[in-house]
Design a protein around this motif. Structure first.
Motif, PDB file in Angstrom:
ATOM      1  N   THR A  71      30.390  30.209  56.272  1.00 48.41           N
ATOM      2  CA  THR A  71      31.362  31.295  56.257  1.00 48.41           C
ATOM      3  C   THR A  71      31.744  31.584  54.817  1.00 48.41           C
ATOM      4  OG1 THR A  71      32.251  30.628  58.402  1.00 48.41           O
ATOM      5  CG2 THR A  71      33.663  32.012  57.015  1.00 48.41           C
ATOM      6  N   THR A  72      31.608  32.833  54.416  1.00 48.63           N
ATOM      7  CA  THR A  72      32.035  33.225  53.078  1.00 48.63           C
ATOM      8  C   THR A  72      33.389  33.925  53.184  1.00 48.63           C
ATOM      9  OG1 THR A  72      30.708  35.237  53.252  1.00 48.63           O
ATOM     10  CG2 THR A  72      29.738  33.410  52.058  1.00 48.63           C
ATOM     11  N   VAL A  73      34.223  33.668  52.193  1.00 43.72           N
ATOM     12  CA  VAL A  73      35.566  34.239  52.147  1.00 43.72           C
ATOM     13  C   VAL A  73      35.685  35.029  50.852  1.00 43.72           C
ATOM     14  CG1 VAL A  73      38.035  33.713  52.147  1.00 43.72           C
ATOM     15  CG2 VAL A  73      36.459  32.263  53.443  1.00 43.72           C
ATOM     16  N   TYR A  74      35.980  36.313  50.971  1.00 44.43           N
ATOM     17  CA  TYR A  74      36.077  37.205  49.814  1.00 44.43           C
ATOM     18  C   TYR A  74      37.551  37.443  49.506  1.00 44.43           C
ATOM     19  CZ  TYR A  74      31.215  38.142  50.980  1.00 44.43           C
ATOM     20  OH  TYR A  74      29.874  38.004  51.253  1.00 44.43           O
ATOM     21  N   LEU A  75      37.980  37.008  48.327  1.00 41.91           N
ATOM     22  CA  LEU A  75      39.358  37.248  47.911  1.00 41.91           C
ATOM     23  C   LEU A  75      39.409  38.520  47.074  1.00 41.91           C
ATOM     24  CD1 LEU A  75      39.696  34.285  48.806  1.00 41.91           C
ATOM     25  CD2 LEU A  75      41.212  33.987  46.868  1.00 41.91           C
ATOM     26  N   SER A  76      40.381  39.346  47.360  1.00 41.97           N
ATOM     27  CA  SER A  76      40.598  40.548  46.560  1.00 41.97           C
ATOM     28  C   SER A  76      40.967  40.146  45.141  1.00 41.97           C
ATOM     29  CB  SER A  76      41.738  41.378  47.151  1.00 41.97           C
ATOM     30  OG  SER A  76      41.353  41.913  48.385  1.00 41.97           O
ATOM     31  N   VAL A  80      32.126  30.172  44.865  1.00 44.50           N
ATOM     32  CA  VAL A  80      30.711  30.264  44.522  1.00 44.50           C
ATOM     33  C   VAL A  80      30.405  31.466  43.629  1.00 44.50           C
ATOM     34  CG1 VAL A  80      29.899  28.997  46.550  1.00 44.50           C
ATOM     35  CG2 VAL A  80      30.163  31.491  46.673  1.00 44.50           C
ATOM     36  N   LYS A  81      31.281  32.459  43.605  1.00 45.72           N
ATOM     37  CA  LYS A  81      31.061  33.664  42.802  1.00 45.72           C
ATOM     38  C   LYS A  81      32.399  34.140  42.253  1.00 45.72           C
ATOM     39  CE  LYS A  81      29.035  37.472  41.272  1.00 45.72           C
ATOM     40  NZ  LYS A  81      28.720  37.459  39.875  1.00 45.72           N
ATOM     41  N   MET A  82      32.381  34.536  40.982  1.00 48.39           N
ATOM     42  CA  MET A  82      33.594  35.025  40.340  1.00 48.39           C
ATOM     43  C   MET A  82      33.235  36.257  39.509  1.00 48.39           C
ATOM     44  SD  MET A  82      36.029  33.027  37.573  1.00 48.39           S
ATOM     45  CE  MET A  82      36.607  31.824  38.767  1.00 48.39           C
ATOM     46  N   PRO A 119      49.805  48.381  32.367  1.00 50.34           N
ATOM     47  CA  PRO A 119      49.374  48.415  30.965  1.00 50.34           C
ATOM     48  C   PRO A 119      49.365  47.058  30.248  1.00 50.34           C
ATOM     49  CG  PRO A 119      51.545  49.418  31.216  1.00 50.34           C
ATOM     50  CD  PRO A 119      51.021  49.158  32.587  1.00 50.34           C
ATOM     51  N   ALA A 120      50.081  46.078  30.756  1.00 51.44           N
ATOM     52  CA  ALA A 120      50.130  44.772  30.096  1.00 51.44           C
ATOM     53  C   ALA A 120      49.156  43.758  30.690  1.00 51.44           C
ATOM     54  CB  ALA A 120      51.555  44.208  30.145  1.00 51.44           C
ATOM     55  N   TRP A 121      48.517  44.102  31.798  1.00 52.98           N
ATOM     56  CA  TRP A 121      47.556  43.177  32.385  1.00 52.98           C
ATOM     57  C   TRP A 121      46.290  43.159  31.549  1.00 52.98           C
ATOM     58  CZ3 TRP A 121      47.955  45.185  38.102  1.00 52.98           C
ATOM     59  CH2 TRP A 121      49.156  44.743  38.652  1.00 52.98           C
ATOM     60  N   ARG A 122      45.798  41.957  31.260  1.00 55.61           N
ATOM     61  CA  ARG A 122      44.560  41.785  30.506  1.00 55.61           C
ATOM     62  C   ARG A 122      43.469  41.131  31.340  1.00 55.61           C
ATOM     63  NH1 ARG A 122      46.936  44.980  28.235  1.00 55.61           N
ATOM     64  NH2 ARG A 122      47.745  44.999  26.109  1.00 55.61           N
ATOM     65  N   VAL A 123      43.834  40.637  32.545  1.00 56.61           N
ATOM     66  CA  VAL A 123      42.895  39.858  33.363  1.00 56.61           C
ATOM     67  C   VAL A 123      43.050  40.206  34.845  1.00 56.61           C
ATOM     68  CG1 VAL A 123      42.199  37.516  34.049  1.00 56.61           C
ATOM     69  CG2 VAL A 123      43.074  37.918  31.739  1.00 56.61           C
ATOM     70  N   GLU A 124      41.922  40.418  35.505  1.00 55.38           N
ATOM     71  CA  GLU A 124      41.861  40.461  36.965  1.00 55.38           C
ATOM     72  C   GLU A 124      40.632  39.669  37.365  1.00 55.38           C
ATOM     73  OE1 GLU A 124      41.677  43.423  40.859  1.00 55.38           O
ATOM     74  OE2 GLU A 124      42.154  44.275  38.893  1.00 55.38           O
ATOM     75  N   ILE A 125      40.770  38.828  38.390  1.00 59.57           N
ATOM     76  CA  ILE A 125      39.658  37.982  38.830  1.00 59.57           C
ATOM     77  C   ILE A 125      39.493  38.112  40.350  1.00 59.57           C
ATOM     78  CG2 ILE A 125      38.754  35.622  38.984  1.00 59.57           C
ATOM     79  CD1 ILE A 125      40.402  34.954  36.455  1.00 59.57           C
ATOM     80  N   GLU A 126      38.248  38.329  40.770  1.00 62.50           N
ATOM     81  CA  GLU A 126      37.863  38.304  42.188  1.00 62.50           C
ATOM     82  C   GLU A 126      37.005  37.068  42.410  1.00 62.50           C
ATOM     83  OE1 GLU A 126      35.430  41.713  42.966  1.00 62.50           O
ATOM     84  OE2 GLU A 126      37.093  43.117  42.775  1.00 62.50           O
ATOM     85  N   VAL A 127      37.142  36.433  43.558  1.00 61.05           N
ATOM     86  CA  VAL A 127      36.268  35.297  43.874  1.00 61.05           C
ATOM     87  C   VAL A 127      35.736  35.382  45.287  1.00 61.05           C
ATOM     88  CG1 VAL A 127      37.410  33.728  42.235  1.00 61.05           C
ATOM     89  CG2 VAL A 127      38.117  33.724  44.623  1.00 61.05           C
TER      90      VAL A 127
END
Length: 165
Positions: free
Chosen positions: A47-52, A100-102, A152-160
């Motif tokens: 089962t894969t789980v995709y996080l926003s 497993v993926k980022m 405007p102040a966000w420098r990082v977004e990560i999906e996994v």
């Protein structure tokens, strides 16, 4: 004859079971000394789980709401985002070792002359993944510089993407 057919059937089930155990393992292919996997193989039936995408939280409430001070630099935002992802995974019965993926989206702000702070990102990332973090299950990963995020102040977004063990 009945004994022979039962023995053959038992052997077939045993062999299928042994193959099934091996087939259930996620395989991570090393990228050498860089703390990512070059590739990750996920077997059928997992089962894969995709996080926003996860973005940073305010870490300095006394700073103006749309300032970089409120969220911190790229390293601080990376740590904050990965802590948030860790909490979200825990709520789903998963851990960072199951990732497993980022995909990483980095904004180059004026504080870096418009260039993404990849070194700052890596300083935060290696607190969670790699030898220093003592977390050997490395994800396949991509990192992109993008023009901007919703704040405007966000420098990082990560999906996994994670796989249920």
């Amino acid at each position: 004859m009945k004994f022979a057919s039962k023995t053959v059937a038992a052997m077939a089930l045993t062999m299928a079971g042994a193959g099934g155990v091996y087939a259930q393992d996620v395989v991570r292919h090393s990228a050498g000394s860089f703390p990512i996997s070059a590739a990750v193989e996920i077997p059928a039936g997992k089962t894969t789980v995709y996080l926003s995408g996860s973005v940073p939280s305010v870490t300095n409430a006394s700073a103006p709401a749309d300032s970089l001070e409120a969220y911190g630099d790229t390293k601080k935002q990376t740590v904050n985002v990965l802590e948030n992802i860790q909490k979200q995974l825990k709520g789903l019965g998963l851990e960072l070792k199951d990732v497993v993926k980022m995909q990483v989206f980095l904004v180059g702000g004026p504080e870096n002359g418009g260039k993404m702070d990849f070194d700052g990102f890596m300083e935060g990332y290696t607190q969670f993944f790699g030898p220093a973090a003592k977390q050997p299950n490395l994800p396949a990963r991509s990192a992109f510089q993008i023009a901007g995020l919703a704040h405007p102040a966000w420098r990082v977004e990560i999906e996994v993407v994670a796989v249920r063990p």
